[in-house]
Design an enzyme around this catalytic site. Structure first.
Site, PDB file in Angstrom:
ATOM      1  N   PRO A   1       0.820  -1.213   0.000  1.00 58.82           N
ATOM      2  CA  PRO A   1       0.000   0.000   0.000  1.00 58.82           C
ATOM      3  C   PRO A   1       0.855   1.265   0.000  1.00 58.82           C
ATOM      4  O   PRO A   1       1.527   1.565   0.984  1.00 58.82           O
ATOM      5  CB  PRO A   1      -0.835  -0.106   1.276  1.00 58.82           C
ATOM      6  CG  PRO A   1      -0.355  -1.285   2.014  1.00 58.82           C
ATOM      7  CD  PRO A   1       0.694  -1.972   1.237  1.00 58.82           C
ATOM      8  N   GLU A   2       0.841   1.950  -1.103  1.00 60.77           N
ATOM      9  CA  GLU A   2       1.438   3.279  -1.177  1.00 60.77           C
ATOM     10  C   GLU A   2       0.278   4.237  -1.389  1.00 60.77           C
ATOM     11  O   GLU A   2      -0.871   3.816  -1.280  1.00 60.77           O
ATOM     12  CB  GLU A   2       2.469   3.341  -2.316  1.00 60.77           C
ATOM     13  CG  GLU A   2       3.614   2.347  -2.106  1.00 60.77           C
ATOM     14  CD  GLU A   2       4.670   2.387  -3.200  1.00 60.77           C
ATOM     15  OE1 GLU A   2       4.817   3.421  -3.863  1.00 60.77           O
ATOM     16  OE2 GLU A   2       5.346   1.363  -3.396  1.00 60.77           O
TER      17      GLU A   2
END
Length: 281
Positions: free
Chosen positions: A2-3
DNA sequence: CTCCTGTCCTGCCGGC
DNA sequence: TGCCGGCAGGACAGGA
Protein backbone atom coordinates in the site's frame (compact mmCIF):
# COMPACT_ATOMS: atom_id res chain seq x y z
CA UNK A 1 2.37 -2.68 -1.06
CA UNK A 2 0.00 0.00 0.00
CA UNK A 3 1.44 3.28 -1.18
CA UNK A 4 -0.50 6.47 -1.81
CA UNK A 5 -2.74 5.10 -4.61
CA UNK A 6 -3.70 1.95 -2.71
CA UNK A 7 -4.35 3.93 0.48
CA UNK A 8 -6.51 6.35 -1.47
CA UNK A 9 -8.51 3.46 -2.94
CA UNK A 10 -9.05 2.04 0.55
CA UNK A 11 -10.08 5.47 1.81
CA UNK A 12 -12.66 5.80 -0.94
CA UNK A 13 -13.97 2.33 -0.26
CA UNK A 14 -14.32 3.09 3.42
CA UNK A 15 -15.91 6.46 2.78
CA UNK A 16 -18.67 4.88 0.74
CA UNK A 17 -19.20 2.14 3.29
CA UNK A 18 -19.09 3.77 6.71
CA UNK A 19 -19.46 7.52 6.47
CA UNK A 20 -22.40 8.63 8.57
CA UNK A 21 -22.61 5.31 10.37
CA UNK A 22 -22.53 4.83 14.11
CA UNK A 23 -19.85 2.64 15.67
CA UNK A 24 -21.47 0.12 17.98
CA UNK A 25 -18.46 -1.80 19.19
CA UNK A 26 -14.71 -1.99 18.61
CA UNK A 27 -13.16 -5.37 19.18
CA UNK A 28 -9.39 -5.66 19.58
CA UNK A 29 -8.00 -9.13 19.04
CA UNK A 30 -4.57 -8.14 20.27
CA UNK A 31 -3.13 -5.22 22.27
CA UNK A 32 -0.72 -4.04 19.62
CA UNK A 33 0.09 -3.88 15.93
CA UNK A 34 3.35 -2.17 14.99
CA UNK A 35 2.80 -0.08 18.12
CA UNK A 36 0.51 -0.46 21.11
CA UNK A 37 -3.13 0.34 20.41
CA UNK A 38 -4.07 3.24 22.74
CA UNK A 39 -5.77 2.12 25.97
CA UNK A 40 -8.81 4.31 25.36
CA UNK A 41 -9.13 3.47 21.64
CA UNK A 42 -12.38 1.56 22.05
CA UNK A 43 -13.80 4.02 24.56
CA UNK A 44 -13.16 6.99 22.24
CA UNK A 45 -14.66 5.29 19.18
CA UNK A 46 -17.67 3.40 20.48
CA UNK A 47 -20.96 5.23 20.13
CA UNK A 48 -19.55 7.81 17.72
CA UNK A 49 -20.71 8.51 14.19
CA UNK A 50 -18.09 8.57 11.44
CA UNK A 51 -18.08 12.08 10.06
CA UNK A 52 -15.40 12.05 7.36
CA UNK A 53 -12.38 10.23 6.00
CA UNK A 54 -9.31 11.84 4.55
CA UNK A 55 -5.79 10.85 3.64
CA UNK A 56 -2.34 12.27 4.25
CA UNK A 57 0.53 10.43 2.57
CA UNK A 58 0.00 6.77 3.33
CA UNK A 59 -2.23 7.46 6.34
CA UNK A 60 -6.00 7.28 6.42
CA UNK A 61 -7.57 9.77 8.82
CA UNK A 62 -11.00 9.01 10.23
CA UNK A 63 -12.86 11.82 11.97
CA UNK A 64 -15.77 11.29 14.33
CA UNK A 65 -18.75 13.51 15.12
CA UNK A 66 -17.34 14.66 18.46
CA UNK A 67 -14.06 15.95 16.99
CA UNK A 68 -11.99 12.93 17.92
CA UNK A 69 -10.61 10.56 15.34
CA UNK A 70 -7.92 8.07 14.51
CA UNK A 71 -5.24 7.39 11.94
CA UNK A 72 -4.76 4.06 10.22
CA UNK A 73 -1.52 3.08 8.51
CA UNK A 74 -1.65 -0.12 6.48
CA UNK A 75 2.06 -0.87 6.79
CA UNK A 76 3.11 -3.58 4.38
CA UNK A 77 0.28 -6.05 4.42
CA UNK A 78 -2.66 -4.19 5.93
CA UNK A 79 -6.07 -4.85 4.40
CA UNK A 80 -9.44 -3.34 5.24
CA UNK A 81 -12.33 -5.72 4.82
CA UNK A 82 -15.80 -4.29 4.49
CA UNK A 83 -18.62 -6.61 5.44
CA UNK A 84 -22.06 -5.17 4.63
CA UNK A 85 -24.97 -5.73 6.98
CA UNK A 86 -26.41 -9.20 6.50
CA UNK A 87 -23.35 -10.68 4.81
CA UNK A 88 -22.05 -12.38 7.91
CA UNK A 89 -18.46 -11.96 9.01
CA UNK A 90 -16.21 -15.01 8.82
CA UNK A 91 -13.20 -14.34 11.06
CA UNK A 92 -9.79 -15.10 9.58
CA UNK A 93 -6.31 -15.32 10.98
CA UNK A 94 -4.71 -11.88 11.38
CA UNK A 95 -8.01 -10.04 11.75
CA UNK A 96 -6.79 -7.69 14.48
CA UNK A 97 -9.51 -5.05 14.76
CA UNK A 98 -13.22 -5.54 14.18
CA UNK A 99 -15.45 -2.49 14.13
CA UNK A 100 -19.17 -3.22 14.35
CA UNK A 101 -21.71 -0.66 13.20
CA UNK A 102 -25.26 -0.13 14.42
CA UNK A 103 -26.64 -1.12 11.02
CA UNK A 104 -25.16 -4.61 11.36
CA UNK A 105 -22.22 -4.18 9.00
CA UNK A 106 -18.62 -4.25 10.10
CA UNK A 107 -15.13 -3.26 9.05
CA UNK A 108 -12.15 -5.47 9.79
CA UNK A 109 -8.48 -4.55 9.86
CA UNK A 110 -6.44 -7.54 8.71
CA UNK A 111 -2.63 -7.39 8.71
CA UNK A 112 -0.45 -10.54 8.67
CA UNK A 113 2.85 -8.74 9.05
CA UNK A 114 1.56 -6.19 11.54
CA UNK A 115 3.57 -3.31 10.18
CA UNK A 116 0.44 -1.23 10.24
CA UNK A 117 -0.87 0.72 13.20
CA UNK A 118 -3.65 2.90 14.54
CA UNK A 119 -3.47 5.93 16.82
CA UNK A 120 -5.84 8.55 18.14
CA UNK A 121 -5.97 12.08 16.73
CA UNK A 122 -8.35 15.02 16.86
CA UNK A 123 -9.92 17.10 14.12
CA UNK A 124 -8.20 20.25 15.32
CA UNK A 125 -4.88 18.74 16.28
CA UNK A 126 -4.10 16.14 13.65
CA UNK A 127 -1.63 18.30 11.72
CA UNK A 128 0.62 18.44 14.77
CA UNK A 129 0.62 14.65 15.10
CA UNK A 130 4.23 13.48 14.97
CA UNK A 131 3.94 11.68 11.64
CA UNK A 132 2.45 14.70 9.91
CA UNK A 133 4.45 17.50 11.49
CA UNK A 134 7.38 17.32 9.10
CA UNK A 135 5.68 15.54 6.25
CA UNK A 136 6.26 16.81 2.72
CA UNK A 137 3.56 18.03 0.35
CA UNK A 138 0.80 15.86 -1.07
CA UNK A 139 2.06 14.97 -4.54
CA UNK A 140 -1.35 15.34 -6.18
CA UNK A 141 -2.03 18.74 -4.67
CA UNK A 142 -0.95 22.18 -5.85
CA UNK A 143 1.44 22.28 -2.89
CA UNK A 144 3.66 19.89 -4.82
CA UNK A 145 5.31 21.72 -7.71
CA UNK A 146 8.51 21.38 -9.69
CA UNK A 147 9.96 24.25 -7.71
CA UNK A 148 9.07 22.73 -4.33
CA UNK A 149 10.55 19.39 -5.35
CA UNK A 150 13.71 20.96 -6.75
CA UNK A 151 14.30 22.94 -3.56
CA UNK A 152 13.82 19.85 -1.39
CA UNK A 153 16.22 17.83 -3.55
CA UNK A 154 18.84 20.58 -3.42
CA UNK A 155 19.22 19.95 0.29
CA UNK A 156 19.92 16.23 -0.11
CA UNK A 157 23.13 14.49 -1.05
CA UNK A 158 21.56 11.04 -0.82
CA UNK A 159 20.64 9.17 -4.02
CA UNK A 160 17.46 10.44 -5.67
CA UNK A 161 15.83 7.03 -5.08
CA UNK A 162 16.41 7.29 -1.34
CA UNK A 163 15.41 10.96 -1.25
CA UNK A 164 12.02 10.27 -2.84
CA UNK A 165 11.28 7.57 -0.27
CA UNK A 166 11.75 10.21 2.43
CA UNK A 167 8.23 11.28 3.42
CA UNK A 168 9.58 14.73 4.33
CA UNK A 169 10.44 15.36 0.67
CA UNK A 170 7.11 14.24 -0.73
CA UNK A 171 4.32 12.31 0.99
CA UNK A 172 3.02 8.91 0.02
CA UNK A 173 5.66 7.46 -2.27
CA UNK A 174 6.98 3.95 -1.60
CA UNK A 175 9.41 1.66 -3.32
CA UNK A 176 7.21 0.80 -6.28
CA UNK A 177 6.13 4.26 -7.40
CA UNK A 178 9.56 5.79 -6.78
CA UNK A 179 11.06 3.23 -9.18
CA UNK A 180 8.29 3.84 -11.70
CA UNK A 181 8.48 7.64 -11.52
CA UNK A 182 12.27 7.69 -11.90
CA UNK A 183 12.01 5.41 -14.90
CA UNK A 184 9.34 7.56 -16.48
CA UNK A 185 11.44 10.67 -15.86
CA UNK A 186 14.61 9.04 -17.22
CA UNK A 187 16.61 9.73 -14.06
CA UNK A 188 19.12 7.18 -12.76
CA UNK A 189 18.28 6.10 -9.20
CA UNK A 190 21.88 6.39 -8.03
CA UNK A 191 22.24 10.04 -8.95
CA UNK A 192 22.62 12.31 -5.92
CA UNK A 193 19.37 14.21 -5.33
CA UNK A 194 21.15 17.55 -5.40
CA UNK A 195 22.52 16.76 -8.86
CA UNK A 196 19.05 16.61 -10.36
CA UNK A 197 18.69 19.67 -12.57
CA UNK A 198 15.83 22.13 -12.33
CA UNK A 199 14.38 21.03 -15.65
CA UNK A 200 14.66 17.37 -14.59
CA UNK A 201 12.82 18.16 -11.38
CA UNK A 202 10.12 19.67 -13.55
CA UNK A 203 9.80 16.42 -15.50
CA UNK A 204 10.07 14.31 -12.35
CA UNK A 205 7.32 16.18 -10.55
CA UNK A 206 5.00 15.61 -13.50
CA UNK A 207 5.96 11.93 -13.68
CA UNK A 208 5.25 11.45 -9.98
CA UNK A 209 1.80 12.94 -10.40
CA UNK A 210 1.10 10.91 -13.50
CA UNK A 211 2.26 7.59 -12.11
CA UNK A 212 0.13 8.08 -8.98
CA UNK A 213 -2.95 9.27 -10.84
CA UNK A 214 -2.81 6.38 -13.28
CA UNK A 215 -2.48 3.90 -10.43
CA UNK A 216 -5.49 5.38 -8.63
CA UNK A 217 -7.44 5.26 -11.87
CA UNK A 218 -6.67 1.62 -12.39
CA UNK A 219 -7.86 0.88 -8.89
CA UNK A 220 -4.52 0.79 -7.18
CA UNK A 221 -1.89 -1.85 -7.57
CA UNK A 222 -0.55 -4.54 -5.37
CA UNK A 223 1.43 -7.61 -4.74
CA UNK A 224 -0.31 -10.86 -3.89
CA UNK A 225 -1.31 -10.17 -0.32
CA UNK A 226 -3.26 -7.03 -0.98
CA UNK A 227 -6.82 -6.69 -2.13
CA UNK A 228 -9.62 -4.22 -2.59
CA UNK A 229 -11.78 -3.28 0.38
CA UNK A 230 -14.80 -4.80 -1.30
CA UNK A 231 -12.94 -8.02 -1.95
CA UNK A 232 -12.68 -7.49 -5.69
CA UNK A 233 -9.47 -8.46 -7.43
CA UNK A 234 -8.96 -5.18 -9.27
CA UNK A 235 -5.49 -4.72 -7.89
CA UNK A 236 -4.02 -7.68 -9.69
CA UNK A 237 -4.45 -6.13 -13.12
CA UNK A 238 -1.91 -3.38 -12.79
CA UNK A 239 1.50 -3.94 -14.30
CA UNK A 240 4.66 -1.96 -13.82
CA UNK A 241 7.27 -0.71 -16.27
CA UNK A 242 10.30 -1.69 -14.19
CA UNK A 243 9.24 -2.75 -10.71
CA UNK A 244 9.91 -6.45 -10.14
CA UNK A 245 10.75 -6.92 -13.82
CA UNK A 246 14.43 -7.84 -13.67
CA UNK A 247 15.85 -9.03 -16.99
CA UNK A 248 12.91 -7.89 -19.09
CA UNK A 249 13.27 -5.35 -21.84
CA UNK A 250 11.95 -2.08 -20.46
CA UNK A 251 8.92 -0.52 -22.19
CA UNK A 252 10.86 2.44 -23.60
CA UNK A 253 13.48 0.19 -25.16
CA UNK A 254 10.72 -2.04 -26.44
CA UNK A 255 9.14 0.87 -28.26
CA UNK A 256 12.47 2.22 -29.53
CA UNK A 257 13.36 -1.23 -30.89
CA UNK A 258 16.98 -0.25 -30.88
CA UNK A 259 19.78 -1.11 -28.49
CA UNK A 260 17.55 -2.55 -25.81
CA UNK A 261 18.33 -2.21 -22.13
CA UNK A 262 17.11 -4.80 -19.67
CA UNK A 263 15.66 -3.93 -16.29
CA UNK A 264 18.27 -4.24 -13.56
CA UNK A 265 17.94 -4.63 -9.81
CA UNK A 266 20.26 -2.98 -7.33
CA UNK A 267 19.98 -2.48 -3.58
CA UNK A 268 19.88 1.01 -2.10
CA UNK A 269 19.45 1.53 1.61
CA UNK A 270 18.55 -2.12 1.92
CA UNK A 271 15.70 -1.80 -0.60
CA UNK A 272 15.44 -3.12 -4.13
CA UNK A 273 15.63 -0.57 -6.90
CA UNK A 274 14.54 -1.49 -10.42
CA UNK A 275 15.66 0.60 -13.37
CA UNK A 276 16.88 0.61 -16.96
CA UNK A 277 20.46 1.85 -17.29
CA UNK A 278 19.86 2.54 -20.96
CA UNK A 279 16.93 4.88 -20.37
CA UNK A 280 17.88 6.41 -17.03
CA UNK A 281 20.89 8.72 -16.78
C1' DC B 1 21.57 18.51 11.10
C1' DT B 2 22.00 14.32 7.58
C1' DC B 3 22.92 9.78 6.60
C1' DC B 4 23.06 4.87 7.38
C1' DT B 5 21.89 0.56 9.52
C1' DG B 6 19.13 -2.45 12.21
C1' DT B 7 14.53 -3.72 13.82
C1' DC B 8 9.85 -5.17 13.65
C1' DC B 9 6.63 -9.32 11.41
C1' DT B 10 4.85 -13.23 8.64
C1' DG B 11 4.39 -15.62 4.35
C1' DC B 12 6.46 -17.23 0.45
C1' DC B 13 9.92 -19.27 -2.36
C1' DG B 14 14.22 -21.52 -3.65
C1' DG B 15 17.74 -24.73 -2.40
C1' DC B 16 19.15 -28.94 -0.44
C1' DT C 1 8.67 -34.24 1.58
C1' DG C 2 10.28 -30.86 5.00
C1' DC C 3 13.28 -27.60 6.83
C1' DC C 4 15.92 -23.43 6.67
C1' DG C 5 17.57 -19.09 5.02
C1' DG C 6 16.62 -15.07 2.55
C1' DC C 7 13.63 -11.66 1.04
C1' DA C 8 9.80 -8.33 0.92
C1' DG C 9 9.24 -3.31 2.99
C1' DG C 10 7.27 1.70 5.96
C1' DA C 11 8.53 3.93 9.77
C1' DC C 12 11.43 4.75 13.39
C1' DA C 13 15.33 4.41 16.80
C1' DG C 14 19.95 5.03 17.53
C1' DG C 15 24.68 5.68 16.22
C1' DA C 16 28.18 7.92 13.25
Amino acid sequence: MPELPEVEIVRRGLEGAVRGKKIKRVQLNRPNLRFAIPDNFQQILEGQVIDSLSRRGKYILVFLDDGNGFVLHLGMSGVVKIIPAGDGYQPEKHDHIVMDFEDGGCVVYHDPRRFGFVDLITRDGWAAYSSFAGMGPEPLSNAFSAEVLFEALQRKAAPIKTALLDQKVVAGLGNIYVCEALFMAGIHPIRPANKVLREEAEVLSRCIKEVLMKAIESGGSSLKDYYHTDGSLGYFQHSFAVYDRVGRVCPKCEVARREAGCVERIVQGGRSTFFCAFQQK
